[in-house]
Design a protein around this motif. Structure first.
Motif, PDB file in Angstrom:
ATOM      1  N   PHE A 140      -0.412   9.871  10.418  1.00  0.00           N
ATOM      2  CA  PHE A 140      -1.206   8.952   9.599  1.00  0.00           C
ATOM      3  C   PHE A 140      -0.514   7.600   9.489  1.00  0.00           C
ATOM      4  CE2 PHE A 140      -2.646   7.184   5.522  1.00  0.00           C
ATOM      5  CZ  PHE A 140      -4.015   7.167   5.756  1.00  0.00           C
ATOM      6  N   SER A 141       0.818   7.638   9.310  1.00  0.00           N
ATOM      7  CA  SER A 141       1.600   6.403   9.213  1.00  0.00           C
ATOM      8  C   SER A 141       1.495   5.598  10.497  1.00  0.00           C
ATOM      9  CB  SER A 141       3.067   6.736   8.903  1.00  0.00           C
ATOM     10  OG  SER A 141       3.825   5.581   8.891  1.00  0.00           O
ATOM     11  N   GLU A 142       1.599   6.268  11.644  1.00  0.00           N
ATOM     12  CA  GLU A 142       1.497   5.574  12.930  1.00  0.00           C
ATOM     13  C   GLU A 142       0.109   4.972  13.107  1.00  0.00           C
ATOM     14  OE1 GLU A 142       2.681   8.319  15.969  1.00  0.00           O
ATOM     15  OE2 GLU A 142       4.714   8.470  15.162  1.00  0.00           O
ATOM     16  N   LEU A 143      -0.914   5.705  12.711  1.00  0.00           N
ATOM     17  CA  LEU A 143      -2.279   5.209  12.822  1.00  0.00           C
ATOM     18  C   LEU A 143      -2.496   3.994  11.935  1.00  0.00           C
ATOM     19  CD1 LEU A 143      -5.137   5.582  13.953  1.00  0.00           C
ATOM     20  CD2 LEU A 143      -5.612   7.029  11.982  1.00  0.00           C
ATOM     21  N   ALA A 144      -1.958   4.037  10.717  1.00  0.00           N
ATOM     22  CA  ALA A 144      -2.114   2.920   9.788  1.00  0.00           C
ATOM     23  C   ALA A 144      -1.427   1.702  10.346  1.00  0.00           C
ATOM     24  CB  ALA A 144      -1.534   3.268   8.424  1.00  0.00           C
TER      25      ALA A 144
END
Length: 144
Positions: A140-144
């Motif tokens: 999720f962090s990478e996507l954000a």
């Protein structure tokens, strides 16, 4: 003090109209020095630094504003300040982690408000968006 603020704002206005962003930033910094805990002033100072081409100073002011908003629990404004940092320097990976955390907190805060709770409790939950529900925190962090 009001006269001092008015004088500073007039000088900032004169420099801004002429496109002298560095001088406008120097004047506006005086206003920030009078009230260093006001994140709105820091964001505006960051904007002046950005227009003057001083990206490092702009990033510093945006970070201070984001930190203040986060500490005060104003998560939407904290997200906005962090997005300014990402826009200016997308290589700062720690900001994506902060944004992911803020989004998660915001979701939790919205849930707490709906339940009428005053304090958050530690919940290990997935993002409320079905498309993102299967992502772990790192993804999720990478996507954000």
């Amino acid at each position: 003090m009001i006269r001092q603020k008015d004088s500073i704002l007039k000088a900032v206005g004169r420099f801004s109209v002429k496109g002298k962003w560095g001088q406008a930033a120097s004047e506006y910094k005086k206003l920030v020095d009078l009230n260093p805990q006001d994140p709105r002033l820091r964001l505006r100072l960051g904007n002046f630094y950005f227009k003057a081409g001083n990206n490092e100073a702009a990033l510093r002011e945006y970070e201070l504003a984001a930190r203040h908003y986060t500490q005060e629990g104003d998560l939407i404004k904290a997200v906005a300040a962090n997005k300014l940092i990402v826009k200016l320097d997308p290589s700062r990976e720690e900001i994506y982690d902060k944004l992911a955390e803020l989004y998660a907190q915001r979701g939790l805060m919205g849930e707490m408000e709906a339940l009428g709770r005053a304090e958050p409790r530690e919940i290990n939950r997935k993002p409320p968006i079905p498309l993102l529900a299967d992502l772990n925190r790192q993804e999720f962090s990478e996507l954000a």
